[in-house]
Design an enzyme around this catalytic site. Structure first.
Site, PDB file in Angstrom:
ATOM      1  N   ASP A 209      43.015  32.255 118.876  1.00 35.41           N
ATOM      2  CA  ASP A 209      42.226  30.770 118.545  1.00 35.41           C
ATOM      3  C   ASP A 209      41.259  30.474 119.463  1.00 35.41           C
ATOM      4  O   ASP A 209      40.070  30.138 119.216  1.00 35.41           O
ATOM      5  CB  ASP A 209      43.247  29.944 117.819  1.00 35.41           C
TER       6      ASP A 209
ATOM      7  N   LYS B 163      48.523  35.795 120.657  1.00 41.84           N
ATOM      8  CA  LYS B 163      49.138  34.552 120.200  1.00 41.84           C
ATOM      9  C   LYS B 163      50.581  34.421 120.751  1.00 41.84           C
ATOM     10  O   LYS B 163      51.394  34.390 119.965  1.00 41.84           O
ATOM     11  CB  LYS B 163      48.897  33.940 118.976  1.00 41.84           C
TER      12      LYS B 163
ATOM     13  N   TYR C 213      48.132  45.934 110.330  1.00 40.97           N
ATOM     14  CA  TYR C 213      47.528  46.978 109.406  1.00 40.97           C
ATOM     15  C   TYR C 213      48.655  47.961 109.013  1.00 40.97           C
ATOM     16  O   TYR C 213      48.516  48.468 107.920  1.00 40.97           O
ATOM     17  CB  TYR C 213      46.422  47.864 110.140  1.00 40.97           C
TER      18      TYR C 213
ATOM     19  N   ASP D  55      39.679  42.599 114.350  1.00 42.72           N
ATOM     20  CA  ASP D  55      38.915  42.660 113.211  1.00 42.72           C
ATOM     21  C   ASP D  55      38.258  41.399 113.118  1.00 42.72           C
ATOM     22  O   ASP D  55      36.850  41.416 112.824  1.00 42.72           O
ATOM     23  CB  ASP D  55      40.031  43.030 112.186  1.00 42.72           C
TER      24      ASP D  55
ATOM     25  N   ASP E 214      33.773  40.340 113.916  1.00 41.03           N
ATOM     26  CA  ASP E 214      33.185  39.806 112.808  1.00 41.03           C
ATOM     27  C   ASP E 214      32.208  38.567 113.497  1.00 41.03           C
ATOM     28  O   ASP E 214      31.045  38.579 113.257  1.00 41.03           O
ATOM     29  CB  ASP E 214      33.576  39.456 111.643  1.00 41.03           C
TER      30      ASP E 214
HETATM   31  C1  IPM Z   1      36.462  47.060 109.672  1.00 39.57           C
HETATM   32  C2  IPM Z   1      36.815  46.685 108.227  1.00 39.57           C
HETATM   33  C3  IPM Z   1      38.131  47.344 107.825  1.00 39.57           C
HETATM   34  C4  IPM Z   1      39.041  46.712 108.578  1.00 39.57           C
HETATM   35  C5  IPM Z   1      38.500  47.133 106.461  1.00 39.57           C
HETATM   36  C6  IPM Z   1      37.461  47.722 105.391  1.00 39.57           C
HETATM   37  C7  IPM Z   1      39.661  48.077 105.976  1.00 39.57           C
HETATM   38  O1  IPM Z   1      36.857  45.332 107.985  1.00 39.57           O
HETATM   39  O2  IPM Z   1      36.401  48.118 110.173  1.00 39.57           O
HETATM   40  O3  IPM Z   1      36.381  45.883 110.406  1.00 39.57           O
HETATM   41  O4  IPM Z   1      39.770  45.704 108.404  1.00 39.57           O
HETATM   42  O5  IPM Z   1      39.617  47.320 109.964  1.00 39.57           O
HETATM   43 MN    MN Z   2      36.190  43.990 109.555  1.00 40.60          MN
END
Ligand code: IPM
Ligand code: MN
Length: 368
Positions: free
Chosen positions: A226, A193, A142, A250, A254
């Site tokens: 993975d 990884k 990042y 990240d 999700d």
């Molecule tokens: C999160 C979001 C952010 C990230 C984006 C909006 C930059 O997806 O907080 O998970 O990638 O960290």
């Molecule tokens: Mn995210």
């Protein structure tokens, strides 16, 4: 009564709608005499860009630095798809994380019993699920330099992102994960990884060292990222604490969020290092985004945002009992059958953002 200064950044999309529900819950807590909260509001993301051409202003950065905690909802939306990269909505969020030094991102994935049906996995796989993802938040790809697109002599372009970690960055996030595990199931799964990345080789080495030196009582396992993604959807209850880098964290968080039924359910805390008095800079935000498609309709799920406020009580203000009661209020309201559209499942009807917020605030009021 202790008083806390909370800097509220509703941001874009559904942000303003869900943060309004947090204020209701805060009101109940101050009404019960547990603490006082002063809310100051600022702009971040597209709304900040519209107001002053930046993803966050210097004045709001200073307010964020001075606050006892920052509460941010979400940034971004199609309206700002073409603004310059440096001032895109996400830049405001990333600057807050970086400048406040919020290296530890805690993302709990908790499956409420009443919601197991809403998960894409079978009930028995997710019911009672309780994972804590510890995501490194101020390093890795990042922020690594160089980060650029350059023109090549042959007319092609070349894009570079840099994945970089130094020992101290891995040491401090590993320590957060081990400390967390001691208060939970006493197990840490570290993920990278190392089979293709040098940063993964160092990550594994440093986590192993930290474990040997300071946390031999905690169970540690290493899993390639993975494989971990696959295991998360195969048998998620094998995990307790997962520690991983910024990008893998990240993605994996999700995935973990969908196990719990909806992205609208997951809160998060981003914490800095403790100072001499034990105080940490902190920002609390839902894992979900700004959901521009449903913004302004009053149907967004405020639970992740309210849960994020609960995490502020737990990690910044030491109001553990109140934090527990917020989680219980959420659980009770869900058990009573209340659903927003995103978690409706087979239910016959769903309620508005504000009705969900009212119900949680009322349940909390009864419990306090
Ligand atoms: C999160 C979001 C952010 C990230 C984006 C909006 C930059 O997806 O907080 O998970 O990638 O960290
Ligand atoms: Mn995210």
């Amino acid at each position: 009564m202790a008083s806390y200064n909370i800097f509220l950044l509703p941001g874009d999309g559904i942000g303003p709608e869900v943060t309004a529900e947090v204020e209701k819950v805060a009101h109940v807590i101050s009404g019960a005499g547990l603490a006082k909260f002063e809310f100051e509001k600022g702009l971040v993301g597209g709304s900040a860009y519209d107001a002053h051409g930046q993803a966050i202003s210097e004045a709001d950065m200073a307010r964020a630095q001075a606050a006892d905690a920052v509460l941010l909802a979400a940034v971004g939306g199609p309206k700002w798809a073409d603004v310059p990269y440096e001032v895109r909505p996400e830049a405001g969020l990333l600057r807050l994380r970086k400048d406040l030094g919020l290296f530890a991102n805690l993302r709990p994935a908790l499956c409420y019993r009443a919601l197991a049906e809403a998960s894409s996995l079978k009930r028995e796989l997710v019911e009672g699920l309780d994972i804590m993802i510890v995501r490194e938040l101020t390093g890795g790809v990042y922020f690594g330099e160089p980060k650029e697109i350059t023109n090549l002599p042959n007319g092609q372009k070349r894009a570079v992102d840099t994945q970089v970690y130094e020992t101290y960055e891995i040491e401090r996030i590993a320590a957060v994960a081990f400390e967390m595990a001691r208060k939970r199931g006493n197990k840490v799964t570290s993920s990278e990884k190392n089979n293709v990345m040098k940063s993964g080789v160092l990550w594994k080495e440093v986590v192993t060292d930290v474990h040997k030196k300071s946390y031999p009582d905690v169970q540690l396992e290493h899993m390639l990222a993975d494989a971990l993604g696959m295991q998360l959807v195969r048998y998620p209850k094998q995990f307790d604490v997962i520690v991983t880098d910024n990008l893998f964290g990240d993605l994996l968080s999700d995935v973990a969020s969908m196990l719990t039924g909806s992205l609208g359910m997951l809160p998060s805390a981003s914490l800095g290092a403790a100072d001499a008095s034990g105080k940490r800079k902190a920002m609390y935000e839902p894992v979900h985004g700004s959901a521009p498609d449903i913004a302004g309709k009053g149907i967004a799920n405020p639970i992740a945002m309210i849960g994020s406020f609960g995490m502020a009580l737990r990690y910044s203000f030491g109001l553990i009992e109140a934090a527990d009661l917020i989680e219980k209020a959420i659980s009770d309201v869900l058990a009573a059958g209340l659903r927003t559209a995103d978690i409706k499942g087979d239910a016959t009807s769903s309620v508005s953002t504000s009705a969900m917020g009212d119900a949680i605030a009322n349940a909390l009021k009864k419990a306090l």
